[in-house]
Structure formats: structure tokens, C-alpha cells
Design a protein around this motif. Structure first.
Motif, PDB file in Angstrom:
ATOM      1  N   ILE A   4       0.856  -1.172   0.000  1.00  0.00           N
ATOM      2  CA  ILE A   4       0.000   0.000   0.000  1.00  0.00           C
ATOM      3  C   ILE A   4       0.897   1.228   0.000  1.00  0.00           C
ATOM      4  O   ILE A   4       1.643   1.450   0.954  1.00  0.00           O
ATOM      5  CB  ILE A   4      -0.919   0.034   1.238  1.00  0.00           C
ATOM      6  N   SER A   5       0.839   1.998  -1.056  1.00  0.00           N
ATOM      7  CA  SER A   5       1.568   3.271  -1.129  1.00  0.00           C
ATOM      8  C   SER A   5       0.538   4.390  -1.053  1.00  0.00           C
ATOM      9  O   SER A   5      -0.417   4.408  -1.832  1.00  0.00           O
ATOM     10  CB  SER A   5       2.347   3.381  -2.440  1.00  0.00           C
ATOM     11  N   ILE A   6       0.743   5.284  -0.100  1.00  0.00           N
ATOM     12  CA  ILE A   6      -0.197   6.382   0.103  1.00  0.00           C
ATOM     13  C   ILE A   6       0.549   7.690  -0.151  1.00  0.00           C
ATOM     14  O   ILE A   6       1.510   8.007   0.549  1.00  0.00           O
ATOM     15  CB  ILE A   6      -0.778   6.360   1.530  1.00  0.00           C
ATOM     16  N   HIS A   7       0.103   8.432  -1.142  1.00  0.00           N
ATOM     17  CA  HIS A   7       0.707   9.708  -1.511  1.00  0.00           C
ATOM     18  C   HIS A   7      -0.164  10.812  -0.926  1.00  0.00           C
ATOM     19  O   HIS A   7      -1.375  10.865  -1.202  1.00  0.00           O
ATOM     20  CB  HIS A   7       0.788   9.842  -3.033  1.00  0.00           C
ATOM     21  N   LEU A   8       0.462  11.676  -0.120  1.00  0.00           N
ATOM     22  CA  LEU A   8      -0.295  12.718   0.548  1.00  0.00           C
ATOM     23  C   LEU A   8       0.584  13.937   0.796  1.00  0.00           C
ATOM     24  O   LEU A   8       1.808  13.821   0.883  1.00  0.00           O
ATOM     25  CB  LEU A   8      -0.873  12.203   1.865  1.00  0.00           C
ATOM     26  N   PRO A   9      -0.048  15.108   0.913  1.00  0.00           N
ATOM     27  CA  PRO A   9       0.719  16.316   1.192  1.00  0.00           C
ATOM     28  C   PRO A   9       1.306  16.293   2.597  1.00  0.00           C
ATOM     29  O   PRO A   9       0.669  15.818   3.533  1.00  0.00           O
ATOM     30  CB  PRO A   9      -0.306  17.447   1.065  1.00  0.00           C
ATOM     31  N   SER A  10       2.506  16.801   2.720  1.00  0.00           N
ATOM     32  CA  SER A  10       3.165  16.906   4.024  1.00  0.00           C
ATOM     33  C   SER A  10       2.379  17.833   4.938  1.00  0.00           C
ATOM     34  O   SER A  10       1.904  18.886   4.510  1.00  0.00           O
ATOM     35  CB  SER A  10       4.578  17.475   3.857  1.00  0.00           C
ATOM     36  N   GLY A  11       2.243  17.422   6.191  1.00  0.00           N
ATOM     37  CA  GLY A  11       1.680  18.299   7.205  1.00  0.00           C
ATOM     38  C   GLY A  11       0.171  18.437   7.210  1.00  0.00           C
ATOM     39  O   GLY A  11      -0.371  19.134   8.064  1.00  0.00           O
ATOM     40  N   ASP A  53       5.032  18.302  -1.120  1.00  0.00           N
ATOM     41  CA  ASP A  53       4.602  19.626  -0.684  1.00  0.00           C
ATOM     42  C   ASP A  53       3.267  19.966  -1.333  1.00  0.00           C
ATOM     43  O   ASP A  53       3.085  19.738  -2.542  1.00  0.00           O
ATOM     44  CB  ASP A  53       5.636  20.689  -1.068  1.00  0.00           C
ATOM     45  N   LEU A  54       2.352  20.495  -0.540  1.00  0.00           N
ATOM     46  CA  LEU A  54       1.024  20.844  -1.048  1.00  0.00           C
ATOM     47  C   LEU A  54       1.114  21.763  -2.253  1.00  0.00           C
ATOM     48  O   LEU A  54       0.372  21.611  -3.223  1.00  0.00           O
ATOM     49  CB  LEU A  54       0.180  21.487   0.059  1.00  0.00           C
ATOM     50  N   ASP A  55       2.067  22.696  -2.226  1.00  0.00           N
ATOM     51  CA  ASP A  55       2.165  23.628  -3.351  1.00  0.00           C
ATOM     52  C   ASP A  55       2.904  23.031  -4.556  1.00  0.00           C
ATOM     53  O   ASP A  55       3.127  23.716  -5.549  1.00  0.00           O
ATOM     54  CB  ASP A  55       2.784  24.964  -2.920  1.00  0.00           C
ATOM     55  N   ASP A  56       3.254  21.750  -4.483  1.00  0.00           N
ATOM     56  CA  ASP A  56       3.824  21.046  -5.634  1.00  0.00           C
ATOM     57  C   ASP A  56       2.770  20.259  -6.402  1.00  0.00           C
ATOM     58  O   ASP A  56       3.095  19.514  -7.324  1.00  0.00           O
ATOM     59  CB  ASP A  56       4.931  20.074  -5.190  1.00  0.00           C
ATOM     60  N   PHE A  57       1.514  20.383  -6.028  1.00  0.00           N
ATOM     61  CA  PHE A  57       0.428  19.644  -6.674  1.00  0.00           C
ATOM     62  C   PHE A  57      -0.413  20.607  -7.495  1.00  0.00           C
ATOM     63  O   PHE A  57      -0.896  21.607  -6.980  1.00  0.00           O
ATOM     64  CB  PHE A  57      -0.440  18.946  -5.620  1.00  0.00           C
ATOM     65  N   SER A  65      -6.074  23.888  -4.616  1.00  0.00           N
ATOM     66  CA  SER A  65      -6.475  24.664  -3.443  1.00  0.00           C
ATOM     67  C   SER A  65      -6.711  23.770  -2.216  1.00  0.00           C
ATOM     68  O   SER A  65      -6.761  24.281  -1.103  1.00  0.00           O
ATOM     69  CB  SER A  65      -7.738  25.467  -3.747  1.00  0.00           C
ATOM     70  N   LYS A  66      -6.869  22.490  -2.444  1.00  0.00           N
ATOM     71  CA  LYS A  66      -7.099  21.551  -1.338  1.00  0.00           C
ATOM     72  C   LYS A  66      -6.180  20.348  -1.499  1.00  0.00           C
ATOM     73  O   LYS A  66      -5.735  20.038  -2.595  1.00  0.00           O
ATOM     74  CB  LYS A  66      -8.558  21.080  -1.336  1.00  0.00           C
ATOM     75  N   PRO A  67      -5.942  19.624  -0.415  1.00  0.00           N
ATOM     76  CA  PRO A  67      -5.098  18.430  -0.492  1.00  0.00           C
ATOM     77  C   PRO A  67      -5.720  17.345  -1.369  1.00  0.00           C
ATOM     78  O   PRO A  67      -6.941  17.175  -1.392  1.00  0.00           O
ATOM     79  CB  PRO A  67      -5.014  17.946   0.957  1.00  0.00           C
ATOM     80  N   HIS A  68      -4.866  16.632  -2.069  1.00  0.00           N
ATOM     81  CA  HIS A  68      -5.265  15.475  -2.875  1.00  0.00           C
ATOM     82  C   HIS A  68      -4.446  14.278  -2.418  1.00  0.00           C
ATOM     83  O   HIS A  68      -3.308  14.430  -1.982  1.00  0.00           O
ATOM     84  CB  HIS A  68      -5.041  15.756  -4.359  1.00  0.00           C
ATOM     85  N   TYR A  69      -5.036  13.102  -2.555  1.00  0.00           N
ATOM     86  CA  TYR A  69      -4.428  11.874  -2.046  1.00  0.00           C
ATOM     87  C   TYR A  69      -4.501  10.792  -3.122  1.00  0.00           C
ATOM     88  O   TYR A  69      -5.451  10.742  -3.901  1.00  0.00           O
ATOM     89  CB  TYR A  69      -5.188  11.377  -0.807  1.00  0.00           C
ATOM     90  N   ARG A  70      -3.503   9.912  -3.113  1.00  0.00           N
ATOM     91  CA  ARG A  70      -3.514   8.782  -4.042  1.00  0.00           C
ATOM     92  C   ARG A  70      -3.055   7.528  -3.304  1.00  0.00           C
ATOM     93  O   ARG A  70      -1.984   7.509  -2.705  1.00  0.00           O
ATOM     94  CB  ARG A  70      -2.610   9.047  -5.233  1.00  0.00           C
TER      95      ARG A  70
END
Length: 143
Positions: A4-11, A53-57, A65-70
Motif C-alpha cells: 500500500i503506497s499512500i501519496h499525501l501532502p506533508s503536514g 509539498d502541497l504547493d507542488d500539486f 487549493s485543497k489536499p489530494h491523495y492517491r
């Protein structure tokens, strides 16, 4: 033996919530595979968090404008049917939205993607050897 690999914004989530995310994602997948209570299967289930980083998405070339997850799940081909894949996607999405503290609606749910990679038998290696689904199932039987 799922990965399971979970990609998420830091913090975005606390370290405690990230630990809950990894643990509950593992529980969800093992439960749907029918292996939730199997300690041998649990020891072979890996979950890894990948932060960005959130601002790298970007979406449509613009900063999101909002967090995204994969979620990227790697399993043996044929271990999950279409119904299980749907339940898996729904439950992982609900998990993220609960930990994030946001409403479970289509706009928030659309920020969570679940990608399932199915590995052909004989194409999964570990511990210096190739594993086959049938031999893994035999190994997973309670002693």
C-alpha cells in the motif's frame, strides 16, 4: 502480501493520524482479502507514506487549493473482484475524509484516487525468490 503506497501532502495530517491511516488502510485491504485475522498475512502487508509539498500539486496547470491523495495498491492478479475493488475504493476514501475532518461528498471524495496494480503470478519477488499465489496461500494457512 499487499503493498500500500499512500501519496499525501506533508503536514496535512498529524503524525498520529498518518499512523492511523497506514494501520486502517492495511486493515481495510486485509479485511476485504479475507485475511484480517491472519497474523502471517499481516506481517507481509506493507504500507508506505509518500509525502509531497502541497504547493507542488497542480490541477489543470494551476496550484491545487485543497489536499489530494492517491492510494496505489499492489496485489496478486485475481485476488480482488470488482465488488471488492469498489468497497476498497469507497472505504479508503471515507478513511481519508474522516481523518481530514471533511464532509464525505462528491467534491471531497474526488480528491482521493485509488489505483490498483495487479501483478501476474510469478512476477512478485522478495527475500531473494519469486512468489506464486498458490504457494503464498499455503503459507498463510494457520498452523
Amino acid at each position: 502480501m499487499p503493498l500500500i503506497s499512500i501519496h499525501l501532502p506533508s503536514g496535512v495530517l498529524s503524525k498520529r493520524d498518518e499512523a492511523v491511516l497506514a494501520s486502517e488502510a492495511t486493515d481495510i485491504l486485509l479485511g476485504l482479502e479475507g485475511m484480517a485475522e491472519n497474523p502471517k498475512a499481516r506481517r507481509l502487508a506493507w504500507a508506505q507514506l509518500h509525502h509531497f509539498d502541497l504547493d507542488d500539486f497542480y490541477m489543470a496547470g494551476e496550484p491545487a487549493s485543497k489536499p489530494h491523495y492517491r492510494f496505489e495498491l499492489t496485489v496478486f492478479k485475481g485476488t480482488l473482484n470488482e465488488t471488492v475493488k469498489q468497497k476498497l475504493t469507497q472505504q479508503l476514501t471515507e478513511l481519508i475524509l474522516r481523518l481530514e475532518g471533511t464532509d464525505d461528498n462528491i467534491l471531497n471524495a474526488a480528491r482521493v484516487w485509488v489505483i490498483i496494480h495487479e501483478i501476474e503470478d510469478g512476477n512478485w519477488g522478495g527475500a531473494g525468490k519469486i512468489y506464486y499465489l498458490q504457494s503464498l496461500r499455503s503459507m498463510m494457512k494457520p498452523s
